[in-house]
Each structure stands twice: as structure tokens, then as C-alpha cells.
Design an enzyme around this catalytic site. Structure first.
Site, short mmCIF file in Angstrom:
data_model
loop_
_atom_site.label_atom_id
_atom_site.label_comp_id
_atom_site.label_asym_id
_atom_site.label_seq_id
_atom_site.Cartn_x
_atom_site.Cartn_y
_atom_site.Cartn_z
N ASP A 75 8.66 34.27 -22.59
CA ASP A 75 8.12 33.08 -21.96
C ASP A 75 6.74 32.77 -22.52
O ASP A 75 6.01 33.68 -22.94
CB ASP A 75 7.99 33.29 -20.45
CG ASP A 75 9.32 33.48 -19.75
OD1 ASP A 75 10.35 33.15 -20.36
OD2 ASP A 75 9.32 33.95 -18.61
N ARG A 76 6.40 31.51 -22.49
CA ARG A 76 5.08 31.09 -22.96
C ARG A 76 3.96 31.86 -22.26
O ARG A 76 2.98 32.27 -22.88
CB ARG A 76 4.91 29.59 -22.71
CG ARG A 76 3.61 29.00 -23.24
CD ARG A 76 3.56 27.51 -22.99
NE ARG A 76 2.41 26.89 -23.65
CZ ARG A 76 2.19 25.57 -23.69
NH1 ARG A 76 3.03 24.75 -23.09
NH2 ARG A 76 1.14 25.09 -24.33
#
Length: 225
Positions: A53-54
Site C-alpha cells: 500500500d502507498r
């Protein structure tokens, strides 16, 4: 880029929080991507083996050929690879728990999802929160045994021990507290280590990503060290 492993077949980096793995329609504001930065640093095309995930930092792999990438992905899919995450969560977490709780994918289809969690630290601060006289937090390890999107974050939300700094599966009131008290708005989830068979030799490679400064700062402030 912070390379933690590199040979002629694949590389691993310590991805910083906030960096996308590759271009995405859901994050049009981003101008830099891990794939682009690794490609430019190596001056050759690279293939993402998996996603982070970012908002998640830590171990991220790129193959240097499509064949090697496929072999590394097979190791992840068949259970030969082991990922280890660290997270700071709300409340006192159980000593350990194995959660097998299906999650819906982007198309709404339910998929098996399993994560093993272990608590490695507890803290209680003299900070009133809501109806409670103190604030409680835990440092935990997470070992995902499947690879569903946002799996660890969604599983911890289901257990009612959301990750500090997470949105949308976190606790908005806790996130506000951390922002106002400690100027902290980073998600406290870090992919700290991975063990994976080398795609050519079969040797078990152990990859470790140093804990980010902001994560380390919160460990110290919360007295979780």
C-alpha cells in the site's frame, strides 16, 4: 532508492511511506513511483513482484526479468515466502491470534484471507481518551498467509485493534489525537522482513528493512521499545 538486496536476478528496496509502487488511477496526485525510481537507478526495466500500500513502508521486490518475477510470485502464492510486518495498534492486543476471515476484492467477490498476529509490546499512557482514563496501545507482528488487498489493515479493523494512522480502516479519533499531540499522521505499518527462496539457487534469502524514523519516534514516545 534504499536497496537492501541486489543481484543479477532481482532487487529489494525499503519503500518509504507515501510512495506508490506504480501508477494508479486512484492516486492521480502522485508524480513519483517506486517502479520508475528503481528502473532509473538501475537503468533497466524492472517488474514489480508484489504490492505494498502507498501508506505502508518496507520490503518491496522487483524482478529483473518476467521469468524471474513469475518464479518469485509463485513462491509467494504457494507459501514458500514469509512476510513479517510491524504495526502499532489501538488497545491491548491478544498474545497471539490466527485470523481466518474472508475479504471482498475490488469486484465484491469474497476471498479467503488468513493472517497470524503476535503481540510483542504493550503500553498504557496517562492520557485520557473518551470515557477511558488512559490510552492503551500495542506493538504487534503480522504474518499474512494470503495476499489480499489491504489484508492486514482490514483484519485489524475487524479485530477492533486498528492501526494508528490508518485511513479508512483506522480510528479517526485516535488519528486526530496523534496528529494534535505528536504531529503524527503516518500509518504505523512497516513490512520489516521477508524470507523467500532465491529463484535460481533455491537458497532462502532473508531481507530486512530498517524501521523508518517516524515509526521509531512513535515507539519511543509510546514507550514500546
Amino acid at each position: 532508492m534504499d536497496f537492501i538486496f541486489k543481484d543479477e536476478y532481482f532487487v529489494a528496496i525499503n519503500k518509504p511511506n507515501g510512495l506508490l509502487v506504480h501508477r494508479s488511477n486512484i492516486a492521480s496526485d502522485a508524480s513519483e513511483f517506486a517502479l520508475q525510481l528503481v528502473r532509473d537507478a538501475l537503468e533497466q526495466y524492472v517488474y514489480p513482484v508484489h504490492r505494498l500500500d502507498r501508506k505502508t513502508s518496507g520490503v518491496l521486490l522487483f524482478g529483473l526479468s518476467s521469468e524471474i518475477t513469475r518464479k518469485l510470485q509463485e513462491s509467494m502464492e504457494n507459501g514458500a515466502a514469509q512476510k513479517r510486518y510491524l504495526a502499532i495498534v489501538r488497545g491491548f492486543f491478544p498474545t497471539e491470534i490466527n485470523l481466518n476471515y474472508p475479504l471482498a476484492n475490488e469486484k465484491g467477490k469474497m476471498q479467503e484471507a488468513e493472517t497470524f498476529f503476535r503481540c510483542i509490546g504493550l503500553t498504557e499512557l496517562e492520557i485520557p481518551f473518551g470515557k477511558h482514563a488512559t490510552s492503551r496501545y500495542s506493538l504487534i507482528e503480522a504474518f499474512p498467509r494470503t495476499g489480499r488487498m489491504h489484508q492486514i489493515r482490514r483484519h485489524l479493523d475487524h479485530l477492533r485493534h486498528p492501526i494508528i494512522g490508518d485511513r479508512p480502516w483506522g480510528c479517526n479519533k485516535q488519528n486526530k489525537l496523534f496528529l494534535e499531540k505528536w504531529n503524527m499522521n503516518t500509518m504505523m505499518l512497516h513490512a520489516v522482513a521477508m524470507k523467500i527462496p532465491h529463484p535460481i539457487s533455491g537458497e532462502l534469502i532473508e531481507l530486512k528493512a530498517e524501521i523508518p524514523a517516524e515509526f521509531q519516534r512513535m515507539l519511543e514516545l509510546l514507550k514500546l521499545k
